[in-house]
Design an enzyme around this catalytic site. Structure first.
Site, PDB file in Angstrom:
ATOM      1  N   ASP A 218      52.345  10.210 -11.645  1.00  0.00           N
ATOM      2  CA  ASP A 218      51.879  10.286 -10.260  1.00  0.00           C
ATOM      3  C   ASP A 218      53.103  10.498  -9.371  1.00  0.00           C
ATOM      4  O   ASP A 218      54.014   9.669  -9.349  1.00  0.00           O
ATOM      5  CB  ASP A 218      51.177   8.962  -9.915  1.00  0.00           C
TER       6      ASP A 218
ATOM      7  N   ASP B  37      49.357  16.379  -7.523  1.00  0.00           N
ATOM      8  CA  ASP B  37      50.483  15.477  -7.737  1.00  0.00           C
ATOM      9  C   ASP B  37      50.219  14.419  -8.793  1.00  0.00           C
ATOM     10  O   ASP B  37      50.882  13.393  -8.819  1.00  0.00           O
ATOM     11  CB  ASP B  37      50.848  14.802  -6.407  1.00  0.00           C
ATOM     12  N   GLU B  38      49.255  14.647  -9.671  1.00  0.00           N
ATOM     13  CA  GLU B  38      48.835  13.585 -10.570  1.00  0.00           C
ATOM     14  C   GLU B  38      48.284  14.203 -11.853  1.00  0.00           C
ATOM     15  O   GLU B  38      47.512  15.169 -11.777  1.00  0.00           O
ATOM     16  CB  GLU B  38      47.706  12.828  -9.881  1.00  0.00           C
TER      17      GLU B  38
END
Lengths: 392, 365
Positions: A11, A105-106
């Protein structure tokens, strides 16, 4: 699963805000948020400096300003974040092909098969963090665990720049001391009910009486208890294709039924269908999302026979959905409108009647898409979607 | 209005018309059926404004008249009465009473004058044909009709009359079914109408396949007189695509296979095709066809079928359901499949018979 899996949840820390602070030194150390700054704006990302004031992502900008009057707000640059995200995902793919992106983003990485190549899962996690820092000057937090559920919880325990490893032998008690809402699927309502029964920590949930869990979770009671013990068999699905494609807009002024609303609807349909066509997909279901002035959200959907990606086809469906909803809610004022397509199918079934292609007015849509790709999204629109007051 | 009849005499016509009584009423009166007692006949009419059904029953009429009553309630009452019960129905004021033995029911009514009915449909001519012919046309084509397609003219069945035959065509844009029956007797007018899907399915339910029927084609309606029941449906006002254009004429790559063998192989292979897209690959070689399917779980099925084939080597993908529907509608022991190439439509039919044709567009797999 018989063999133990090794799953990473990576993350990126305050992703959009960190990218902005990296690119613009004057923003470093500032209470920065990324998001729309209008009266209707929402925080898309909050830097760690501003989180101290209780500002969180998804918070209305007005509320954020109330909590931190000196906050600095910058407009999101989605295309730029997308490019940085691609760099980051490229790094993930250097360690395993089994990468399941959850957002820009993960991602989950299943590194079970990569251990011989790169050493332990913890070593892989450290390498991922290092390469991300070297190549993007950004930090990531990583959770390492035998499954997705625990990995995701773990990545959040030591943010920013964290690395938390939970081993199979630490389960089922590893999550015991955490607040119960770390378990996914526990929303506000369920949480309140759990609190009524004195269930506050994960251990309380794990050891709760059967009757209590059944009263709260119904047929999902067993699942809830398993989750509390860190049990999760869901596989990491590599590079999952898009499940749905949508576009929505929060209006500067609440809109009632009328020409303006229809124009907005057509604009949203154009945005959605263009993205469908860009990906050679057709929507098997069309949704319209409606949020009224009092923040109640409605979604209405319609199955498409055959699946469609043409502006005209999707607009016809969306207009009917919105029309039916408006008929049932006369005088309603809309704060937000969204149009989406799901049940996405690759455009593979050929059609008997060329000019009646369900993908729509194919030639027109394609030509329009090309013009927009070259000159920008606003370069070409349907006259119906324009405001006559402003263009007259 | 006052009449009496045996329970069964009322039950049969009520069951015949109940399918079009709206559950979700846009107009309250559409939940009602129209009762018209005249002579020794009772006519029961139900409509959803698209399809109208009029069924008749033999009753003894004491006083003629007309009124509307809730359709489902009337049916439920008749159904719940004991076998052989005698039922007396009478109107008094704005109520209708139903008496049978020791049971008595009182139903609310709405005025008959407000009930929407279709009178004359302005048909030029009435065609007599065997009921079995129309039943066959529908049975062999209905599965290819589109459902809720934005191309509204595909959500129905094309009925086409020519001097010596009547033809039905259905297509959802991916596949097309055509069936025609030759008719002897008088010369028929040349006409093309599109009957909406709901009407087609309702009509299919009503036909027994025995006896004759009378067919009338008006400018906005189709009307079919069956024994004891009259079916009227609005037509879809639209232009059906030029379907002849998409039926391939080229038979260079034509194979012949045992229909049941091919069907069985397709059904087995289909188990491991993608549940949603149903894609299956056919590999045609001289003398054999290879069937292959795989799904997102990476499971695979493969089967080989012996065929008569001397055409080019071709690999072509299809939605297996479309092939199975066609093979289910064809009745002969053998079936021919004509393919042009991997991007063009193919046609399935009974060898040497042009009265049934099933055109399927390929999938790019």
């Amino acid at each position: 699963m018989t063999t133990t899996r090794q799953i990473l949840h990576v993350d990126m820390d305050a992703f959009y805000a960190s990218v902005e602070q990296r690119d613009r030194p004057e923003l470093r150390g500032q209470p920065l948020v990324v998001g729309g700054d209008g009266s209707r704006g929402v925080v898309a990302a909050a830097s760690y400096e501003v989180r101290r004031y209780g500002v969180r992502s998804a918070m209305p900008m007005r509320e954020a300003r109330r909590r931190c009057p000196q906050l600095v707000c910058v407009q999101p640059r989605m295309a730029h974040y997308q490019a940085v995200s691609e760099q980051v995902f490229e790094i993930f793919h250097e360690f395993t092909p089994t990468v399941e992106g959850l957002s820009l983003d993960e991602a989950f990485l299943d590194v079970s098969a990569s251990l011989n190549l790169f050493g332990s899962a913890e070593a892989i996690a450290l390498s991922v963090k290092d390469r991300v820092r070297e190549r993007t000057r950004l930090s990531a937090s990583v959770g390492v665990a035998p499954n997705k559920l625990v990995a995701k919880i773990a990545s959040d325990l030591d943010k920013p720049d964290g690395l938390v490893v939970i081993r199979p032998e630490d389960l089922p008690g590893a999550l015991d001391e955490l607040p119960v809402q770390v378990i996914p699927g526990i929303g506000k309502v369920t949480l309140a009910r759990l609190h009524e029964h004195g269930i506050r920590r994960v251990v309380d949930l794990r050891l709760a009486a059967d009757g209590t869990l059944e009263a709260i979770f119904g047929r999902f009671a067993t699942r809830a208890r398993e989750r509390a013990g860190g049990v999760d068999d869901r596989p990491v699905v590599p590079d999952r294709a898009d499940k749905s494609i949508s576009a929505e807009e929060t209006f500067a002024v609440d809109l009632a039924d009328g020409a303006e609303l229809q124009r907005k609807l057509l604009q949203l349909v154009e945005r959605t269908t263009r993205r469908l066509r860009d990906r050679s997909l057709m929507a098997g279901t069309v949704q319209v999302k409606i949020r009224t002035a009092d923040f109640t959200t409605f979604t209405r959907q319609k199955t498409m026979h055959p699946p469609a990606a043409g502006t005209d086809q999707v607009y016809a469906a969306a207009r009917q959905l919105l029309g039916d909803w408006l008929a049932g809610h006369p005088g309603a004022k809309l704060r937000l409108l969204g149009v989406g397509g799901s049940e996405l199918a690759p455009a593979t079934q050929a059609d008997l009647f060329g000019q009646d292609d369900p993908r729509g007015n194919d030639k027109l849509d394609r030509a329009a898409d090309q013009v927009r790709a070259r000159f920008g999204a606003a370069s070409l629109t349907r006259a119906r979607s324009l405001d006559p007051e402003r263009t007259g | 209005m006052k009449f009496s009849a045996g329970r069964e005499a009322l039950l049969k016509p009520l069951q015949a018309v109940i399918g079009v009584v709206e559950r979700r009423q846009t107009m309250p009166i559409l939940a009602n059926v129209l009762l018209v007692a005249r002579g020794d006949q009772l006519a029961i009419t139900a409509t959803d404004l698209e399809v109208e059904l009029v069924a008749s029953a033999e009753v003894s009429v004491e006083a003629g008249g007309e009124v509307t009553v809730p359709g489902r309630k009337l049916l439920d009452i008749c159904r719940a009465l004991p076998d052989g019960a005698e039922v007396a129905i009478a109107q008094s004021g704005d109520k209708v009473s139903i008496k049978s033995g020791r049971s008595k029911f009182t139903l609310a009514t709405l005025p008959a004058a407000e009930f929407p009915t279709v009178e004359d449909i302005n048909a030029g001519q009435r065609i007599e044909l065997p009921q079995g012919s129309l039943a066959r046309l529908i049975e062999k084509t209905h599965f290819s009709m589109a459902q809720q397609d934005v191309r509204y003219y595909l959500n129905g069945l094309l009925i086409e009359t020519a001097s010596k035959h009547i033809r039905a065509v259905a297509t959802d844009g991916h596949r097309l079914a055509l069936c025609q029956v030759e008719l002897d007797g008088g010369k028929m007018p040349e006409k093309q109408v599109i009957v909406p899907r709901k009407g087609v399915l309702e009509l299919q339910r009503l036909m027994s396949g025995e006896g004759k029927l009378g067919l009338e084609l008006g400018s906005n309606h189709i009307r079919i007189q069956l024994e004891g029941i009259r079916f009227t449906s609005k037509l879809i006002d639209g232009r059906f695509p030029e379907y002849e254009r998409v039926i391939p004429k080229d038979t260079a790559n034509e194979l012949t296979a045992d229909r049941q063998v091919l069907r069985g192989a397709l059904q087995r292979t289909a188990i491991l095709s993608n549940e949603k897209y149903r894609g299956i690959r056919l590999v045609l070689r001289s003398g054999s066809m290879l069937l292959q399917a795989h799904n997102p779980e990476q499971e695979e099925a493969e089967e080989e079928v012996e065929i008569q084939y001397e055409g080019s080597d071709i690999e072509i993908g299809f939605n297996v359901n479309y092939l199975l529907d066609a093979l289910g509608a064809i009745e002969s022991d053998e079936v021919t499949l004509s393919v042009v190439d991997a991007n063009s439509s193919c046609v399935l039919r009974e060898p040497g018979n042009d009265n049934g044709k099933y055109v399927v567009m390929p999938m790019r797999l």
